[in-house]
Write a protein that holds these residues in place. Sequence first.
Motif, mmCIF file in Angstrom:
data_model
loop_
_atom_site.group_PDB
_atom_site.id
_atom_site.type_symbol
_atom_site.label_atom_id
_atom_site.label_comp_id
_atom_site.label_asym_id
_atom_site.label_seq_id
_atom_site.Cartn_x
_atom_site.Cartn_y
_atom_site.Cartn_z
ATOM 1 N N HIS A 108 -0.451 7.898 -12.929
ATOM 2 C CA HIS A 108 -1.826 8.050 -13.395
ATOM 3 C C HIS A 108 -2.459 9.343 -12.878
ATOM 4 O O HIS A 108 -3.316 9.918 -13.522
ATOM 5 C CB HIS A 108 -2.647 6.841 -12.927
ATOM 6 N N ARG A 109 -2.006 9.817 -11.696
ATOM 7 C CA ARG A 109 -2.557 11.063 -11.161
ATOM 8 C C ARG A 109 -2.198 12.253 -12.057
ATOM 9 O O ARG A 109 -2.993 13.165 -12.258
ATOM 10 C CB ARG A 109 -2.029 11.300 -9.739
ATOM 11 N N LEU A 110 -0.997 12.245 -12.587
ATOM 12 C CA LEU A 110 -0.592 13.329 -13.490
ATOM 13 C C LEU A 110 -1.298 13.196 -14.832
ATOM 14 O O LEU A 110 -1.797 14.177 -15.398
ATOM 15 C CB LEU A 110 0.927 13.300 -13.690
ATOM 16 N N PRO A 133 0.812 -1.218 0.000
ATOM 17 C CA PRO A 133 0.000 0.000 0.000
ATOM 18 C C PRO A 133 0.850 1.276 0.000
ATOM 19 O O PRO A 133 2.035 1.238 0.312
ATOM 20 C CB PRO A 133 -0.763 -0.105 1.319
ATOM 21 N N GLU A 134 0.231 2.416 -0.345
ATOM 22 C CA GLU A 134 0.899 3.707 -0.198
ATOM 23 C C GLU A 134 1.129 3.968 1.287
ATOM 24 O O GLU A 134 0.417 3.447 2.147
ATOM 25 C CB GLU A 134 0.095 4.854 -0.817
ATOM 26 N N VAL A 135 2.129 4.803 1.581
ATOM 27 C CA VAL A 135 2.529 5.074 2.955
ATOM 28 C C VAL A 135 2.574 6.586 3.122
ATOM 29 O O VAL A 135 2.974 7.305 2.212
ATOM 30 C CB VAL A 135 3.904 4.429 3.226
ATOM 31 N N TYR A 153 -2.451 19.755 -7.509
ATOM 32 C CA TYR A 153 -1.559 19.377 -6.415
ATOM 33 C C TYR A 153 -1.509 17.863 -6.198
ATOM 34 O O TYR A 153 -2.447 17.144 -6.498
ATOM 35 C CB TYR A 153 -2.020 20.054 -5.128
ATOM 36 N N ASP A 154 -0.374 17.408 -5.606
ATOM 37 C CA ASP A 154 -0.162 16.007 -5.200
ATOM 38 C C ASP A 154 -0.213 15.063 -6.404
ATOM 39 O O ASP A 154 -0.896 14.037 -6.382
ATOM 40 C CB ASP A 154 -1.201 15.593 -4.142
ATOM 41 N N VAL A 155 0.519 15.385 -7.435
ATOM 42 C CA VAL A 155 0.545 14.552 -8.643
ATOM 43 C C VAL A 155 1.968 14.046 -8.934
ATOM 44 O O VAL A 155 2.416 14.015 -10.072
ATOM 45 C CB VAL A 155 -0.007 15.335 -9.867
HETATM 46 MG MG LIG Z 1 1.059 12.074 -1.950
#
Ligand SMILES: [Mg+2]
Lengths: 219, 219, 219, 219, 219, 219, 219, 219
Positions: H125-127, E16-18, H117-119
């Motif tokens: 995939h977020r970007l 998982p992400e941390v 933000y946060d990409v």
């Molecule tokens: Mg993050």
Amino acid sequence: GHTRIDHHRALRTGLPEVIYAQGKSSAQTAEIFARMAAAGTDVLATRASEEIAEAVLAAVPAAVYHPQARAVTLKQSADKAREGHVAVVCAGTSDLTAAEEAAVTAELFHAQVTRLYDVGVAGLHRLLAVREQLADADVVIVCAGMEGALPSVVGGLVGVPVIAVPTSVGYGASFDGAAALLGMLNSCSPNVVVVNIDNGFGAAYTATMIARMAHRKRE
Amino acid sequence: GHTRIDHHRALRTGLPEVIYAQGKSSAQTAEIFARMAAAGTDVLATRASEEIAEAVLAAVPAAVYHPQARAVTLKQSADKAREGHVAVVCAGTSDLTAAEEAAVTAELFHAQVTRLYDVGVAGLHRLLAVREQLADADVVIVCAGMEGALPSVVGGLVGVPVIAVPTSVGYGASFDGAAALLGMLNSCSPNVVVVNIDNGFGAAYTATMIARMAHRKRE
Amino acid sequence: GHTRIDHHRALRTGLPEVIYAQGKSSAQTAEIFARMAAAGTDVLATRASEEIAEAVLAAVPAAVYHPQARAVTLKQSADKAREGHVAVVCAGTSDLTAAEEAAVTAELFHAQVTRLYDVGVAGLHRLLAVREQLADADVVIVCAGMEGALPSVVGGLVGVPVIAVPTSVGYGASFDGAAALLGMLNSCSPNVVVVNIDNGFGAAYTATMIARMAHRKRE
Amino acid sequence: GHTRIDHHRALRTGLPEVIYAQGKSSAQTAEIFARMAAAGTDVLATRASEEIAEAVLAAVPAAVYHPQARAVTLKQSADKAREGHVAVVCAGTSDLTAAEEAAVTAELFHAQVTRLYDVGVAGLHRLLAVREQLADADVVIVCAGMEGALPSVVGGLVGVPVIAVPTSVGYGASFDGAAALLGMLNSCSPNVVVVNIDNGFGAAYTATMIARMAHRKRE
Amino acid sequence: GHTRIDHHRALRTGLPEVIYAQGKSSAQTAEIFARMAAAGTDVLATRASEEIAEAVLAAVPAAVYHPQARAVTLKQSADKAREGHVAVVCAGTSDLTAAEEAAVTAELFHAQVTRLYDVGVAGLHRLLAVREQLADADVVIVCAGMEGALPSVVGGLVGVPVIAVPTSVGYGASFDGAAALLGMLNSCSPNVVVVNIDNGFGAAYTATMIARMAHRKRE
Amino acid sequence: GHTRIDHHRALRTGLPEVIYAQGKSSAQTAEIFARMAAAGTDVLATRASEEIAEAVLAAVPAAVYHPQARAVTLKQSADKAREGHVAVVCAGTSDLTAAEEAAVTAELFHAQVTRLYDVGVAGLHRLLAVREQLADADVVIVCAGMEGALPSVVGGLVGVPVIAVPTSVGYGASFDGAAALLGMLNSCSPNVVVVNIDNGFGAAYTATMIARMAHRKRE
Amino acid sequence: GHTRIDHHRALRTGLPEVIYAQGKSSAQTAEIFARMAAAGTDVLATRASEEIAEAVLAAVPAAVYHPQARAVTLKQSADKAREGHVAVVCAGTSDLTAAEEAAVTAELFHAQVTRLYDVGVAGLHRLLAVREQLADADVVIVCAGMEGALPSVVGGLVGVPVIAVPTSVGYGASFDGAAALLGMLNSCSPNVVVVNIDNGFGAAYTATMIARMAHRKRE
Amino acid sequence: GHTRIDHHRALRTGLPEVIYAQGKSSAQTAEIFARMAAAGTDVLATRASEEIAEAVLAAVPAAVYHPQARAVTLKQSADKAREGHVAVVCAGTSDLTAAEEAAVTAELFHAQVTRLYDVGVAGLHRLLAVREQLADADVVIVCAGMEGALPSVVGGLVGVPVIAVPTSVGYGASFDGAAALLGMLNSCSPNVVVVNIDNGFGAAYTATMIARMAHRKRE
Ligand SMILES: [Mg+2]
Ligand SMILES: Nc1ncnc2c1ncn2[C@@H]1O[C@H](COP(=O)(O)O)[C@@H](O)[C@H]1O
Ligand SMILES: Nc1ncnc2c1ncn2[C@@H]1O[C@H](COP(=O)(O)O)[C@@H](O)[C@H]1O
Ligand SMILES: Nc1ncnc2c1ncn2[C@@H]1O[C@H](COP(=O)(O)O)[C@@H](O)[C@H]1O
Ligand SMILES: Nc1ncnc2c1ncn2[C@@H]1O[C@H](COP(=O)(O)O)[C@@H](O)[C@H]1O
Ligand SMILES: [Mg+2]
Ligand SMILES: [Mg+2]
Ligand SMILES: [Mg+2]
Ligand SMILES: [Mg+2]
Ligand SMILES: [Mg+2]
Ligand SMILES: [Mg+2]
Ligand SMILES: [Mg+2]
């Protein structure tokens, strides 16, 4: 036991020893200051916190604290005409600590001091506006942080030595003054010499020696 | 097209512009040298390889090459009395390049030069033996590589400005002169100012300005 | 669970293991100190804050705190004649922390210690004045910050090993002792060896080994 | 003119001055070597290229060149028993230059030398196999590049001083020996002291001083 | 708005992400932690101060704070047999923060963890004493500050990957872990790979991936 | 005399010792190579110049030189099925030296190797195009110079360990690979571990260990 | 096999991919250049040695080599009006390599280029003399080595973006352009952005994008 | 006395002078802010602590404090349509300080701002999910700490200038943002230019200049 004051430095070098207060306790600094005061000379302590200054003033009430310069001075020598002329230039308001350390030191050592502050290179007209005052000086001290470009520009405008003081003003890639220091060491103006980061004291000490030579020649 | 000689620098600063030959081609350097020679002033090119020097001398036969100093000079000004006195001190035989660059520059600019070489701090008696010669100078240039300790010691012996030239002499943790540079910037002798690694030229340029003031005062 | 004391180091190396208190909690340090005390040997904890020292003294009341040296010691071995002679030299009053750490360590390990403080190179006569005392030592520890020039000068005056301790005294381009460290590593005196910045302990540990050899030879 | 040989160093320090050939011309080195040879002492020139060595041997035919060590030696002192015992240890075959510079220096200065080569920490059994030979030495010189871990391991095995010589062996993040240097300065073995990168000479000079003390004690 | 949780990382990467809590406010961290908890997976926040941990536990009472590791964990997955075996080794008591961050992370991710602490290279017998326990591991994490020599030695003893974690333990020329980092990058043991200074988390994340492969092979 | 081959490394670690040819003479390298060849194992020499390779091939005619990888290999072990799968990825054509050193090493040590070259992050579609090939690997080696961003991106796409190899490709502020190295150490993908600049060999050595575990599990 | 040309970059970004010739062989560079030429676009190869340029011109005779800029160009697009106006400024004659790389790149990409060379800050009148030409530009590229002060001064004079290119011109504490780079990053003129040392290409690539916007707005 | 406000900067450069509050006292900052407010322009103070902000708001009640951005703004200009479009992208939640400083600055200077933000690149995939929003911008500001890889990836996706802001987010080998800075300077995307660590303000100042050009073109 722990301190051997170099009393005969004045004989060798023409200027008294100076106390480096940083890293000394208030008690140690006050004791050394008092011993030097008792010797009858002018006394200077640099990099003195407010707490240290209080201890010194308690021991030597005639001493004066210059908070912006972080310096304590004691004037005991007779008044005499100023010996030579030092201009102290700085790039921005944030460089005042180094600039004032230089100005207070040079004044204690009998130089005439002209302060030319907040004349950074991003608004060149401000520097060009004080060009005549610069031309009067026997030696120029230039304090600047960030990119440290000001000494090169001043060096190209005057015909006297420029002592560059890199300051720790800035953030990030200024690396606490290292960027300004490197810039000044690589100045393409050949009349620029450099001292340590924030060392307004050393700049003024040497500037005073130079100004005195210039002054005496005029007589 | 590529070069704008700063002919009126001498007016502004009292000393002519100087050619930095490194990174220029032989042809470029010779052309600039010839144009400055045609203007009638003294000319100096620093950091000139043998190849560049040959090109300059072909274009301006009256020029002189100083191989140890890597400098080409052309003397066109009238002879006059030396204006002030510069001592050039170096720590070891390997520092001669910087020291000679300083000496040749100061001589071209009319200073009297005293060379005091190979007086490093590991054999202190050698420095103490030349103390009287040091006392005569209006300003002292000190060239040292490795730990760069010599300017601090000289600074404590004399009452005039010391211009410290870190040299790239050394290996390993000398980091091509960075160790000596840092040492000199942190000198506990407050009359020490510093120039770039191997920059004998800049030291001499500023020293000449200072010595001239001292000289004129004596008259 | 978290700590394996190296009890048989004394057998292998002739000197006991030592506690590095920095980065340990007060409880951890006190517990380790007490276990080593119970083993009957002399005990030393270095870089101990006042808070840690209190915890140790609560656990082992016979221990002694040396605030200037930031060290806690416990003497349990029988008194005997000093084994060899270590001189501890420092450049300025601000270098006392490292110097005292060295002196306290060497004394605990049975060396005779001579303190020669505030003899920096900017006022050379102070060092020359203690030359005879230096000549007596089997090994010399030299602590200096800023430009770190003192070990080179001392190294040229004596015929024994010099252990140089760069200190974090200074500001700006001292880079927390890195300038002094580099200077010392590049010393042109070949009898200079170097330890970590502010590591008075390590210098004294090695100096004690050397002094002991010198001492035994004299018998 | 350019060189002042420190002839009375032997009186002050017990060992003669040594020529640092790097950065000197062949002619300069040969001339200095010959003058020192004429004084009747043993002579050593370090960091001598093949070309310099030839010039020296032409001037002083009795001199010997050690190519792996890059050193030229001249033995003129009378033969006598070895004074003390120096072990020279190195981590890999590539560290031989520094190791041999140390060994040749120590031998010229009358120490008995044991060479223990290619015993790096990645194959620990090789070091453990020579443990007895290590135990015999009065002082150990350890040369290692890359991560520079060997002196810490050796330091934990012996009860005598360890002089660590970081070498420039490695690539990338070894930064020409800086990684090994930093590792050695941070050694957790307190009997480890450090010299400059590739400075086998300085390590041996100091080791010889120590070994001589140990030797004399045994008599 | 400010945070896009990478919920499908587990699909892509198997773990998982941390949450990296440093530089986030308590409120931000608690909010992200709660959202991830709501998704039903195991959750880990690293570099969490006590203050942040309190905010997280207030929001998610089932979470657990590990103060020595500065980590907050939430276990929601079903219990199952340990998948592979990770040894966590550290050089000294002061390296416990990084070591525990590694151990807690690996345990949360289903590895069997063996802690082997305080086995630094200056007392080699301590490491040799745990050699059998080392031989059992599928992958070894080694945390060390100061000179960072331990991974090289461990790397030579085992036939599995060694993940080296330099720690910021030390002072002076340790430069906050840079010395250990450089040492580990230059390891002469070719099975040593390195992560960022104090990054016990990253070491354990990768170690868990490796150990899982080794484990599954055994079935 | 000068070399102690670690013949029993294969027993301890499962893979043979490897010759680091840089800094060794052609003769030294050829001699060591021949001795290891005589022992009957596979042999690898890394960082071998063309000149060294010729000497080795003269001594051991069955050896093969891989010029792009600067490696000499000798295959003596019996052919067997590939043990696990290593992907070698690089950012640009200029990174081929490190990538090929990795690929040749992994192939010699029995891994199946897939080369995925010139897929740098400035043209992301190239990397996305090989995503399926990446998904097949048990471990991924990523070589990149300049900003070293590729391992972070790859790390987010795969569920296996990524071994990042910073290369010295670049100029100016790449500082010979230091920029890429720092970037990789700070990767926000937690499955990225790092080796020395240009150390394709070390990456492949560790990758082979990991791939073998993954392979055996599949059986 | 080794190269994947990013042919659709022009679609994504409006400017074609460019070949970075350094670290590629002549054959590799020529092959890539020819493949891109065959695609019908304009082609640019940067950091091309004379040897590489010859190979390219042999393969693509219509290409042109610009030796001062170290660039090879192939113009295949139709002529059209210049799109926007880029001023390229440099401090000294030695900065021509970076300046010409910028100028050649911007011209190939359809910008109008004005060259303003040798206007360093030590002779400010030279810069003030070209102030009107500066005022005409949509974006200004400033190349400077040594202290890198010029972009700050230019930035204060113009109302458009300034792209600063630090150059490796200098010696000693210029650290191959690092001093200029740091100076520019710390510029007190807020319209200064920075690219890598000697990266005239990148500066021009971005400047062209900006100038094109400015140009189109005027229409 | 100590401050010379550059009132005519707006004339020269189209944007007003901005107050750098760090290193100034609350009183100094408030006084300068009030003087600039009195001149009728928009005013911006950056790097203002909460304490400084309070002093400013006491003096100029219409001013607004943006705590996440550490900025104080005063809007006095008439409302008008947004001039151009700036996207502000950041890698993680911890980069918000720099990102918000950029966004607040660009908004005050009349740009339309899109926050993405946060990409970060570890979850690509977020970007890719915000790619269309990116395509709309005239210029993109990208803030990222740790390895600083995001600007290279963004630069490859868009056809407009990317201004990269390295942030001090990270630990250990991030060296307070130096790793991200170096990564960005070495970007293989040629449309990436860089500003100082954490300098969201400078990025937005230049971005606004560019966006305005783009905007006007569209009209
Ligand atoms: Mg993050
Ligand atoms: N601010 C300063 N920076 C550098 N050196 C100083 C400063 N103030 C005093 N000094 C020098 O420090 C020496 C005194 O050091 P100490 O013996 O430690 O008090 C004197 O020689 C002064 O010239
Ligand atoms: N390899 C070496 N590394 C460091 N110092 C050396 C070396 N060889 C000789 N020296 C020292 O350098 C000094 C001689 O320098 P020089 O006067 O330049 O010949 C002597 O004091 C020697 O102790
Ligand atoms: N202690 C740590 N060191 C390095 N990276 C971490 C750490 N803890 C979490 N991360 C990574 O940081 C990323 C989360 O960053 P953020 O979006 O700022 O919370 C995740 O991808 C984690 O893998
Ligand atoms: N390219 C390389 N980079 C780092 N280490 C290497 C390399 N090639 C071989 N080695 C290691 O270097 C050691 C051999 O060093 P040496 O004894 O000097 O030949 C072996 O343990 C190898 O694992
Ligand atoms: Mg201002
Ligand atoms: Mg000498
Ligand atoms: Mg003192
Ligand atoms: Mg070996
Ligand atoms: Mg321990
Ligand atoms: Mg490519
Ligand atoms: Mg010029």
